[in-house]
Scaffold this motif. Structure first.
Motif, short mmCIF file in Angstrom:
data_model
loop_
_atom_site.label_atom_id
_atom_site.label_comp_id
_atom_site.label_asym_id
_atom_site.label_seq_id
_atom_site.Cartn_x
_atom_site.Cartn_y
_atom_site.Cartn_z
N TYR A 35 0.84 -1.18 0.00
CA TYR A 35 0.00 0.00 0.00
C TYR A 35 0.89 1.24 0.00
N THR A 44 -3.91 3.34 -0.20
CA THR A 44 -4.22 2.88 -1.55
C THR A 44 -3.42 1.63 -1.86
N TYR A 57 -1.29 -5.84 -10.16
CA TYR A 57 -1.27 -4.40 -9.89
C TYR A 57 -2.67 -3.81 -10.00
N GLU A 58 -2.92 -2.83 -9.15
CA GLU A 58 -4.19 -2.11 -9.18
C GLU A 58 -4.13 -1.05 -10.29
N SER A 59 -5.31 -0.57 -10.61
CA SER A 59 -5.41 0.45 -11.65
C SER A 59 -4.59 1.66 -11.26
N LYS B 102 -10.60 -7.05 -1.18
CA LYS B 102 -9.81 -5.84 -1.30
C LYS B 102 -10.42 -4.80 -0.37
#
Lengths: 112, 115
Positions: A35, A44, A57-59, B102
């Motif tokens: 994060y 995040t 991976y996140e956007s 998440k």
């Protein structure tokens, strides 16, 4: 429970350089999470790291910028590459264990 | 788009009184909610959670209330102690692909408990 340590605890780096953050857990875990918390922002999720496979991976986050290694079930690294001042943030390692999520103490990064 | 909102950035209460920290969410698919506490120079630590099938969960001095129709939850600390002074984060989750969860986080509320 899970005890998580991170190194370094803080660093001041110059623009254009890279920093690798290490995360060590005291027990074997399948998934480790990275994060960041930028000033004034919420936590995040950057990516999820599974041992033996590519990180997810996140956007808004890409492998070239934040390469992750997960060589075994107790260790992971996150590299912040080609840093800019916008990368100044607290970076946190996290794991799920026993139905709860645990966090490391964080790495405070300042990019000048 | 902030899916989890903690509209009060800070809160100050007297020792022994009740602290009420609020959290609102927008996604009706969230089915699990958590509160974390964070001291300076430390990572967040889990405090208490609640599933969407409940409207209250209590653990010692800490109680979390969930109002699904209002998409609102609150954390009550009674009685408040100076050691409770910290930043409190609300987080929400829903079951995702592959049974993963998440967490979506609020911005946090800084609680100061004055002696």
């Amino acid at each position: 429970s899970a005890v998580i340590s991170q190194k370094p605890s803080r660093d001041i780096c110059q623009r254009g350089t890279s920093l690798t953050i290490q995360c060590q857990v005291d027990s074997q875990v399948t998934m480790m999470f990275w994060y960041r918390q930028q000033p004034g922002q919420s936590l995040t999720l950057i990516a999820t790291a599974n041992q033996g496979s590519e990180a997810t991976y996140e956007s808004g986050f890409v492998i070239d910028k934040f390469p992750i290694s997960r060589p075994n079930l107790t260790f992971s690294t996150l590299t912040v590459s080609n840093m800019s001042p916008e990368d100044s943030s607290i970076y946190l390692c996290s794991v799920h264990n026993g139905g709860e999520q645990y966090f490391g103490p964080g790495t405070r990064l300042t990019v000048t | 788009d902030q899916q989890v909102k903690q509209n009060s950035p800070s809160l100050s209460v007297q020792e022994g009184r009740i602290s009420i920290l609020n959290c609102d969410y927008t996604n009706s698919m969230f089915d699990y909610f958590l509160w974390y506490k964070k001291y300076p120079a430390e990572g967040p630590t889990f405090l208490i959670s609640i599933s969407s099938i409940k409207d209250k969960n209590e653990d010692g001095r800490f109680t979390v209330f969930l109002n699904k129709s209002a998409k609102h939850l609150s954390l009550h600390i009674v009685p408040s102690q100076p050691g409770d002074s910290a930043v409190y984060f609300c987080a929400a989750s829903r079951r995702g692909a592959g049974n993963n969860r998440k967490l979506i986080w609020g911005l946090g509320t800084s609680l100061a408990v004055n002696p």
